[in-house]
Scaffold this active site. Structure first.
Site, PDB file in Angstrom:
ATOM      1  N   SER A   1      -9.268  -0.787   7.848  1.00  0.00           N
ATOM      2  CA  SER A   1      -8.819  -0.535   6.477  1.00  0.00           C
ATOM      3  C   SER A   1      -8.205  -1.729   5.765  1.00  0.00           C
ATOM      4  CB  SER A   1      -7.831   0.628   6.458  1.00  0.00           C
ATOM      5  OG  SER A   1      -8.501   1.845   6.650  1.00  0.00           O
TER       6      SER A   1
ATOM      7  N   LYS B   1       0.831  -1.199   0.000  1.00  0.00           N
ATOM      8  CA  LYS B   1       0.000   0.000   0.000  1.00  0.00           C
ATOM      9  C   LYS B   1       0.871   1.257   0.000  1.00  0.00           C
ATOM     10  CE  LYS B   1      -3.645   1.982   3.000  1.00  0.00           C
ATOM     11  NZ  LYS B   1      -4.425   1.704   4.220  1.00  0.00           N
TER      12      LYS B   1
ATOM     13  N   SER C   1      -9.145   1.836   3.680  1.00  0.00           N
ATOM     14  CA  SER C   1      -8.305   2.593   2.776  1.00  0.00           C
ATOM     15  C   SER C   1      -7.337   1.730   1.965  1.00  0.00           C
ATOM     16  CB  SER C   1      -7.491   3.619   3.583  1.00  0.00           C
ATOM     17  OG  SER C   1      -6.645   2.977   4.536  1.00  0.00           O
TER      18      SER C   1
END
Length: 497
Positions: A207, A109, A183
């Site tokens: 997330s 990420k 996220s």
């Protein structure tokens, strides 16, 4: 197989023009190569010389490129460097060297430092390349993995959707009119679509678990400190941890084992676990509490009927497998009063480092102001409550005798792209709390949780359930998730990308 899981997803909708990087013309879609095998299978194929790292990495890069106009999962690619590292991995494999992930392509990420790439964390504007790898990436490389790129995140990881002016919208491979969640939405979309065998995300309020639920994946939020967040010592006031996203429990466990461990400067240093061994272990007969009521959010949120149907079917599976499943009510108390100061203070800390604050979303700037007001004494008081929260909520395990808590991961199926556009900060928070009221308390506690696929809505959208445990209970949760997977075979279902 539960009736909650159809054999096919609904046809993918294309909502609006192809997603593109700002300032660039749309690219024509290229033919999409076949999905990559999972992490365990990729490692086995490489060890057996049945494929090469160069072939796997090239396939990953081609599949990413072909799907980028529609899924938009990646912010940065390391194409040239990844192919060079794959060639080196092939030389090492041919020489007889073996490591857990030697030559396997993975993604991380874009809140995670990878040397030579900027860490935008969903933000617009220019950032210098990171000078060194984060501890988690260092451990990935030590295990032999090839990092092919960095996946999209919403701005500073605040929201359960992965959209923003900096990169556009990341879309759900099961239906591109919908979000994959956030996220860690880019990591989830990449794994669900078979662009990479597995990926790292981060979880500060769900997330990892929320996008795992909305893309039909296994997502592990480990114990605080299990995976280092260095160069940050205590990310988002202790709320945020790194965690794996994968299509199977064994894949997620292998990735967890590869990256677990502390940096010398880390505050939190739990004793080691053997996640891959746990994925092969019978969990025994467990007492499982099923909770439908979320913590107080003042939204009146409860599970959508289709979410409730899917999670009920999963609970029935657990009972059929021999576990005692009983409805119960955790004593959450006013845990939100501890979460909000920590979350907004964490956002403020990251936002204050942005070199061009005017480029931040207005909602981020609002959180920056709130977090600045709630910093210092207020956030210290919020963190001091954690010990009492451990006792109160932990009574479900310590006093009532339950081994695992089962809840929906989200109250709603994945929303459509653009659902949160043009909302004020307050209205966005209310809408988020209504859709995702279940995940964030375990971030306050620092305890582990695992999302497992629970099935699909009648229109083919994935939903999930979370297995939650007390401190340092990853091995039990992973063993239970693996038992569920053996029965429900959720990995047999792939999105129509």
């Amino acid at each position: 197989m539960s009736s909650a899981e159809p054999t096919e997803a609904e046809p993918t909708e294309q909502a609006g023009p192809a997603v593109r990087e700002p300032g660039r013309a749309p690219r024509p879609a290229a033919p999409v190569p076949s999905p990559l095998p999972g992490l365990v299978e990729s490692a086995r194929l490489l060890s057996d010389a049945a494929t090469t790292s160069t072939a796997l990495v090239a396939d990953a890069l081609a599949r990413i490129e072909a799907t980028q106009p529609t899924l938009n999962a990646f912010r940065h690619l390391r194409a040239e460097a990844a192919l060079a590292e794959a060639a080196e991995a092939d030389r090492r494999l041919a020489a007889g060297e073996r490591l857990p992930l030697l030559g396997v392509p993975v993604a991380v990420k874009d809140d995670t430092d990878v040397a030579g790439l900027p860490t935008h964390f969903g933000c617009d504007g220019e950032r210098p390349p990171a000078a060194s790898d984060s501890e988690a990436v260092r451990r990935l490389r030590a295990a032999g993995a090839v990092v092919v790129g960095k996946t999209n995140s919403c701005e500073l990881g605040q929201w359960p959707f992965t959209e923003g002016t900096a990169f556009g919208a990341t879309r759900n491979p099961w239906n591109t009119a919908h979000t994959p969640g956030g996220s860690s939405g880019g990591s989830a979309a990449a794994v669900a679509a078979g662009l990479v065998p597995a990926a790292l995300g981060s979880d500060g309020a769900g997330s990892v678990r929320i996008p795992a639920a909305w893309t039909h994946l296994v997502g592990i939020k480990p114990q605080r400190g299990r995976i280092s967040v260095h160069p940050h010592s205590d990310s988002f006031q202790g709320l945020t941890v790194n965690g794996p996203l994968a299509r199977t429990v064994a894949d997620a466990a292998l990735l967890l084992d590869a990256v677990a461990g502390a940096h010398p400067e880390d505050f939190h240093r739990p004793p080691a676990v053997r996640a891959a061994d746990a994925a092969r272990r019978d969990p025994g007969r467990l007492r499982i509490a099923l909770a439908w009521r979320p913590p107080l959010t003042l939204t009146g949120a409860g599970p959508d009927p289709e979410v409730r149907r899917a999670v009920t079917a999963l609970a029935d599976t657990l009972a059929r497998l021999g576990h005692h499943v009983e409805e119960a009510r955790p004593r959450y108390g006013l845990i939100g009063l501890a979460f909000v100061p920590r979350a907004t203070a964490g956002i403020a800390e990251f936002a204050a480092r942005h070199p061009e604050p005017t480029l931040l979303d207005p909602r981020t700037r609002s959180a920056l102001r709130t977090g600045t007001r709630l910093g210092g004494r207020v956030v210290r008081a919020a963190r001091a409550r954690e010990v009492r929260q451990h006792r109160r909520i932990g009574a479900l395990f310590d006093t009532s005798g339950f081994d695992v808590l089962l809840t929906p991961t989200t109250a709603a199926p994945p929303p459509r792209i653009g659902r949160f556009d043009d909302l004020s900060a307050w209205r966005t928070d209310v809408a988020m709390a209504a859709a995702c009221p279940y995940a964030w308390p375990w971030n306050v506690l620092g305890w582990p949780g695992v999302n497992v696929p629970a099935g699909f809505t009648r229109s083919g959208l994935p939903v999930g359930a979370q297995l939650l445990g007390p401190s340092r209970s990853e091995e039990r949760l992973i063993a239970l998730a693996a038992q569920l997977e053996d029965d429900r075979r959720w990995f047999q279902h792939r999105p129509p990308v």
